[in-house]
Design an enzyme around this catalytic site. Structure first.
Site, PDB file in Angstrom:
ATOM      1  N   THR A 109       1.035  -1.108  -0.021  1.00  0.00           N
ATOM      2  CA  THR A 109      -0.148  -0.023   0.058  1.00  0.00           C
ATOM      3  C   THR A 109       0.927   1.113   0.101  1.00  0.00           C
ATOM      4  O   THR A 109       2.073   0.959   0.029  1.00  0.00           O
ATOM      5  CB  THR A 109      -1.042   0.103   1.343  1.00  0.00           C
ATOM      6  OG1 THR A 109      -0.125   0.573   2.568  1.00  0.00           O
ATOM      7  CG2 THR A 109      -1.818  -1.287   1.538  1.00  0.00           C
ATOM      8  N   CYS A 110       0.199   2.453   0.035  1.00  0.00           N
ATOM      9  CA  CYS A 110       1.001   3.773   0.306  1.00  0.00           C
ATOM     10  C   CYS A 110       1.781   3.744   1.301  1.00  0.00           C
ATOM     11  O   CYS A 110       2.852   4.438   1.313  1.00  0.00           O
ATOM     12  CB  CYS A 110       0.285   4.960  -0.125  1.00  0.00           C
ATOM     13  SG  CYS A 110      -0.952   4.847   1.152  1.00  0.00           S
ATOM     14  N   ASN A 111       1.306   2.960   2.341  1.00  0.00           N
ATOM     15  CA  ASN A 111       2.133   3.365   3.761  1.00  0.00           C
ATOM     16  C   ASN A 111       3.134   2.102   4.133  1.00  0.00           C
ATOM     17  O   ASN A 111       3.909   2.314   5.026  1.00  0.00           O
ATOM     18  CB  ASN A 111       1.122   3.296   4.642  1.00  0.00           C
ATOM     19  CG  ASN A 111       0.550   4.696   4.893  1.00  0.00           C
ATOM     20  OD1 ASN A 111       1.160   5.736   4.410  1.00  0.00           O
ATOM     21  ND2 ASN A 111      -0.774   4.813   5.127  1.00  0.00           N
ATOM     22  N   ARG A 112       2.825   1.019   3.347  1.00  0.00           N
ATOM     23  CA  ARG A 112       3.806  -0.141   3.861  1.00  0.00           C
ATOM     24  C   ARG A 112       4.011  -1.238   2.638  1.00  0.00           C
ATOM     25  O   ARG A 112       3.219  -1.365   1.538  1.00  0.00           O
ATOM     26  CB  ARG A 112       3.145  -0.997   4.940  1.00  0.00           C
ATOM     27  CG  ARG A 112       1.580  -1.692   4.731  1.00  0.00           C
ATOM     28  CD  ARG A 112       1.092  -2.249   5.976  1.00  0.00           C
ATOM     29  NE  ARG A 112      -0.018  -3.106   5.674  1.00  0.00           N
ATOM     30  CZ  ARG A 112      -1.114  -2.928   6.162  1.00  0.00           C
ATOM     31  NH1 ARG A 112      -1.374  -2.081   7.176  1.00  0.00           N
ATOM     32  NH2 ARG A 112      -2.141  -3.696   5.893  1.00  0.00           N
TER      33      ARG A 112
END
Length: 85
Positions: A58-61
Site C-alpha cells: 500500500t502507500c504506507n507499507r
C-alpha cells in the site's frame, strides 16, 4: 499453496517496511503494484526455501508473507530477492 510439499515444522514469516520504519523513497522503490502480485508470488515460490507467499503493498507499507521450512534460509532468500528489486 505454491509447492506441493508440506514440511512438518514450517514457519510463517513476514518481512516488511512501513511508514514507521522506513523513508518514503525506500517504500516507493519496493512498492509492488497489485496487478504484479501474482507474478511476484510466483517468483517468491520459485525460491528454494519458500513454500507459500503473499504480498501486500500500500502507500504506507510493503509486506511479504511467506511459509518456509527453514526460517534462516527462507528469510535470507526473500531479503536477497527484495534487494534486487
Amino acid at each position: 499453496m505454491c509447492k506441493g510439499t508440506k514440511t512438518e515444522r514450517s514457519s510463517i514469516v513476514v518481512i516488511g517496511l512501513s511508514v514507521h520504519t522506513s523513508p518514503v523513497e525506500m517504500r516507493e522503490k519496493l512498492a509492488i503494484k497489485e496487478e504484479k502480485w501474482p507474478c511476484v508470488v510466483q517468483e517468491l515460490c520459485n525460491l528454494d526455501h519458500i513454500d507459500e507467499a503473499a504480498v501486500l503493498s500500500t502507500c504506507n507499507r510493503v509486506e511479504i508473507y511467506f511459509v518456509t521450512g527453514s526460517w534462516n534460509k527462507g528469510t535470507q532468500e526473500v531479503r536477497e530477492w527484495m534487494a534486487k528489486v
